[in-house]
Design an enzyme around this catalytic site. Structure first.
Site, PDB file in Angstrom:
ATOM      1  N   SER A  96      -0.616  70.264  57.230  1.00 16.14           N
ATOM      2  CA  SER A  96       0.089  70.104  55.952  1.00 16.14           C
ATOM      3  C   SER A  96       0.363  71.489  55.389  1.00 16.14           C
ATOM      4  O   SER A  96      -0.330  72.459  55.732  1.00 16.14           O
ATOM      5  CB  SER A  96      -0.795  69.323  54.971  1.00 16.14           C
ATOM      6  OG  SER A  96      -0.283  69.390  53.657  1.00 16.14           O
ATOM      7  N   TYR A 110      -8.731  67.593  50.373  1.00 14.53           N
ATOM      8  CA  TYR A 110      -7.643  67.351  51.336  1.00 14.53           C
ATOM      9  C   TYR A 110      -7.199  68.666  51.982  1.00 14.53           C
ATOM     10  O   TYR A 110      -7.079  68.773  53.213  1.00 14.53           O
ATOM     11  CB  TYR A 110      -6.474  66.675  50.618  1.00 14.53           C
ATOM     12  CG  TYR A 110      -5.254  66.474  51.480  1.00 14.53           C
ATOM     13  CD1 TYR A 110      -5.242  65.519  52.490  1.00 14.53           C
ATOM     14  CD2 TYR A 110      -4.105  67.252  51.294  1.00 14.53           C
ATOM     15  CE1 TYR A 110      -4.122  65.341  53.292  1.00 14.53           C
ATOM     16  CE2 TYR A 110      -2.980  67.078  52.084  1.00 14.53           C
ATOM     17  CZ  TYR A 110      -2.994  66.119  53.082  1.00 14.53           C
ATOM     18  OH  TYR A 110      -1.882  65.943  53.876  1.00 14.53           O
TER      19      TYR A 110
HETATM   20  P1  NDP Z   1       1.015  57.213  56.089  1.00 18.40           P
HETATM   21  O1  NDP Z   1      -0.016  56.652  55.184  1.00 18.40           O
HETATM   22  O2  NDP Z   1       2.332  56.544  56.183  1.00 18.40           O
HETATM   23  O3  NDP Z   1       0.440  57.355  57.560  1.00 18.40           O
HETATM   24  C1  NDP Z   1      -0.903  57.581  57.828  1.00 18.40           C
HETATM   25  C2  NDP Z   1      -1.199  56.954  59.167  1.00 18.40           C
HETATM   26  O4  NDP Z   1      -2.550  57.242  59.518  1.00 18.40           O
HETATM   27  C3  NDP Z   1      -1.045  55.449  59.151  1.00 18.40           C
HETATM   28  O5  NDP Z   1      -0.420  55.048  60.347  1.00 18.40           O
HETATM   29  C4  NDP Z   1      -2.478  54.957  59.120  1.00 18.40           C
HETATM   30  O6  NDP Z   1      -2.537  53.729  59.793  1.00 18.40           O
HETATM   31  C5  NDP Z   1      -3.162  56.047  59.906  1.00 18.40           C
HETATM   32  N1  NDP Z   1      -4.601  56.133  59.683  1.00 18.40           N
HETATM   33  C6  NDP Z   1      -5.249  56.420  58.523  1.00 18.40           C
HETATM   34  N2  NDP Z   1      -6.570  56.398  58.725  1.00 18.40           N
HETATM   35  C7  NDP Z   1      -6.757  56.097  60.039  1.00 18.40           C
HETATM   36  C8  NDP Z   1      -7.893  55.924  60.857  1.00 18.40           C
HETATM   37  N3  NDP Z   1      -9.141  56.066  60.380  1.00 18.40           N
HETATM   38  N4  NDP Z   1      -7.714  55.615  62.158  1.00 18.40           N
HETATM   39  C9  NDP Z   1      -6.470  55.470  62.664  1.00 18.40           C
HETATM   40  N5  NDP Z   1      -5.364  55.621  61.944  1.00 18.40           N
HETATM   41  C10 NDP Z   1      -5.505  55.931  60.646  1.00 18.40           C
HETATM   42  O7  NDP Z   1       1.196  58.728  55.633  1.00 18.40           O
HETATM   43  P2  NDP Z   1       1.967  59.963  56.298  1.00 18.40           P
HETATM   44  O8  NDP Z   1       2.862  59.509  57.360  1.00 18.40           O
HETATM   45  O9  NDP Z   1       2.524  60.729  55.173  1.00 18.40           O
HETATM   46  O10 NDP Z   1       0.750  60.810  56.910  1.00 18.40           O
HETATM   47  C11 NDP Z   1       0.697  61.192  58.274  1.00 18.40           C
HETATM   48  C12 NDP Z   1       0.040  62.560  58.362  1.00 18.40           C
HETATM   49  O11 NDP Z   1       0.889  63.524  57.740  1.00 18.40           O
HETATM   50  C13 NDP Z   1      -1.310  62.668  57.663  1.00 18.40           C
HETATM   51  O12 NDP Z   1      -2.195  63.430  58.443  1.00 18.40           O
HETATM   52  C14 NDP Z   1      -0.971  63.405  56.380  1.00 18.40           C
HETATM   53  O13 NDP Z   1      -2.069  64.121  55.862  1.00 18.40           O
HETATM   54  C15 NDP Z   1       0.125  64.326  56.881  1.00 18.40           C
HETATM   55  N6  NDP Z   1       0.976  64.877  55.848  1.00 18.40           N
HETATM   56  C16 NDP Z   1       1.751  64.072  55.036  1.00 18.40           C
HETATM   57  C17 NDP Z   1       2.539  64.621  54.047  1.00 18.40           C
HETATM   58  C18 NDP Z   1       3.368  63.790  53.135  1.00 18.40           C
HETATM   59  O14 NDP Z   1       3.904  64.346  52.126  1.00 18.40           O
HETATM   60  N7  NDP Z   1       3.573  62.493  53.393  1.00 18.40           N
HETATM   61  C19 NDP Z   1       2.609  66.078  53.848  1.00 18.40           C
HETATM   62  C20 NDP Z   1       1.769  66.826  54.749  1.00 18.40           C
HETATM   63  C21 NDP Z   1       0.995  66.244  55.707  1.00 18.40           C
HETATM   64  P3  NDP Z   1      -3.579  52.534  59.538  1.00 18.40           P
HETATM   65  O15 NDP Z   1      -3.812  52.448  58.065  1.00 18.40           O
HETATM   66  O16 NDP Z   1      -2.860  51.368  60.135  1.00 18.40           O
HETATM   67  O17 NDP Z   1      -4.800  52.936  60.320  1.00 18.40           O
END
Ligand code: NDP
Length: 246
Positions: free
Chosen positions: A143, A156
């Site tokens: 991030s 975070y």
């Molecule tokens: P989402 O919430 O859409 O995606 C997060 C994903 O992670 C989901 O598919 C969720 O699926 C999965 N997940 C969460 N916990 C677990 C777990 N314990 N085991 C397996 N899967 C897990 O958010 P984003 O797409 O935004 O986030 C994706 C990544 O990008 C993250 O690492 C986030 O920190 C990073 N990011 C996002 C930003 C933003 O502005 N959106 C900016 C910078 C970084 P499920 O709940 O089905 O398990």
């Protein structure tokens, strides 16, 4: 079309929504064979269904990245189906942001377990496979919070900074056969923004999401670019942010 993506076997964590789902769809559209992991099986199946409907090759595996054995199953599913794994995209993450004074220690633990230990579990599962193959690529989604900490994102940002540092350490140890890539998105329009955050933080994040954010496809393209490089070339670090982000 990225020719180098054709046939590439890519496992992606957090592929049930947001950046992970967009990455899976982008890579599959360019001919990659994708193995999707997340906890919500129904949402995984929706993504797998969309990819299949477009003629792509995808399977979903229900995994919780905080569990070592689940990452082993995800990697194992790729090897079993395709005979190898070329890339592991460790993208699963949680952004349960809150001020320290709220003492949301369960959220702190969950962010460390998912954002940091989840990435380590991916390394533990994929590194032996990559060593055996004498090829492979780790793509870790951090991030812009790994570069600058903002209130109230201390925990975070700490997890993402740790991912940035361990990724560089892994790169230095990986040798000529492996590629190690850090992709750091800025504000991205996903359901994860503000999810589980304290009410004030969630409101601020939601406003920024509406006013500033880029689509998840922007991050997916950056991941695809890093994977599509020729053998022997490593895009080590990518920061992709909306122009409106300060
Ligand atoms: P989402 O919430 O859409 O995606 C997060 C994903 O992670 C989901 O598919 C969720 O699926 C999965 N997940 C969460 N916990 C677990 C777990 N314990 N085991 C397996 N899967 C897990 O958010 P984003 O797409 O935004 O986030 C994706 C990544 O990008 C993250 O690492 C986030 O920190 C990073 N990011 C996002 C930003 C933003 O502005 N959106 C900016 C910078 C970084 P499920 O709940 O089905 O398990």
């Amino acid at each position: 079309m990225h020719e180098q993506l054709e046939g590439t076997v890519v496992a992606i964590t957090g592929a049930s929504s947001g950046i992970g789902a967009a990455t899976a769809e982008h890579l599959a559209a360019h001919g990659a064979r994708v193995v999707l992991g997340a906890r919500r099986g129904d949402r995984l199946e929706e993504v797998v269904g969309r990819i299949a409907a477009s003629g792509g090759d995808a399977i979903g595996v229900v995994v919780d990245v905080t569990r070592r054995e689940d990452l082993a199953r995800l990697v194992g599913a790729a090897v079993e189906r395709h005979g190898r794994l070329d890339v592991l995209v460790s993208n699963a993450g949680t952004m349960a942001i809150s001020p320290f004074d709220d003492l949301r220690q369960d959220d702190w633990d969950a962010m460390v377990a998912t954002n940091l230990t989840g990435v380590l579990n991916g390394i533990g599962a994929a590194l032996p496979v990559f060593r055996r193959q004498r090829s492979g690529q780790f793509v870790h989604v951090a991030s812009t919070a790994a570069y600058v900490v903002k209130v109230p994102q201390g925990v975070y940002a700490a997890t993402k900074t740790a991912v940035k540092v361990l990724t560089e350490g892994l790169r230095q140890e990986s040798g000529p056969d492996l590629r190690v890539t850090l992709v750091s998105p800025g504000f991205t329009d996903t359901e994860g923004v503000g999810k589980g955050a304290s009410p004030a933080a969630a409101a601020a994040l939601d406003r920024q999401r509406r006013e500033v954010a880029m689509p998840p496809s922007a991050v997916a393209s950056a991941v695809g670019y890093a994977i599509a490089q020729p053998a022997g070339v490593d895009i080590s670090e990518v920061v992709v942010r909306p122009t409106a982000q300060g």
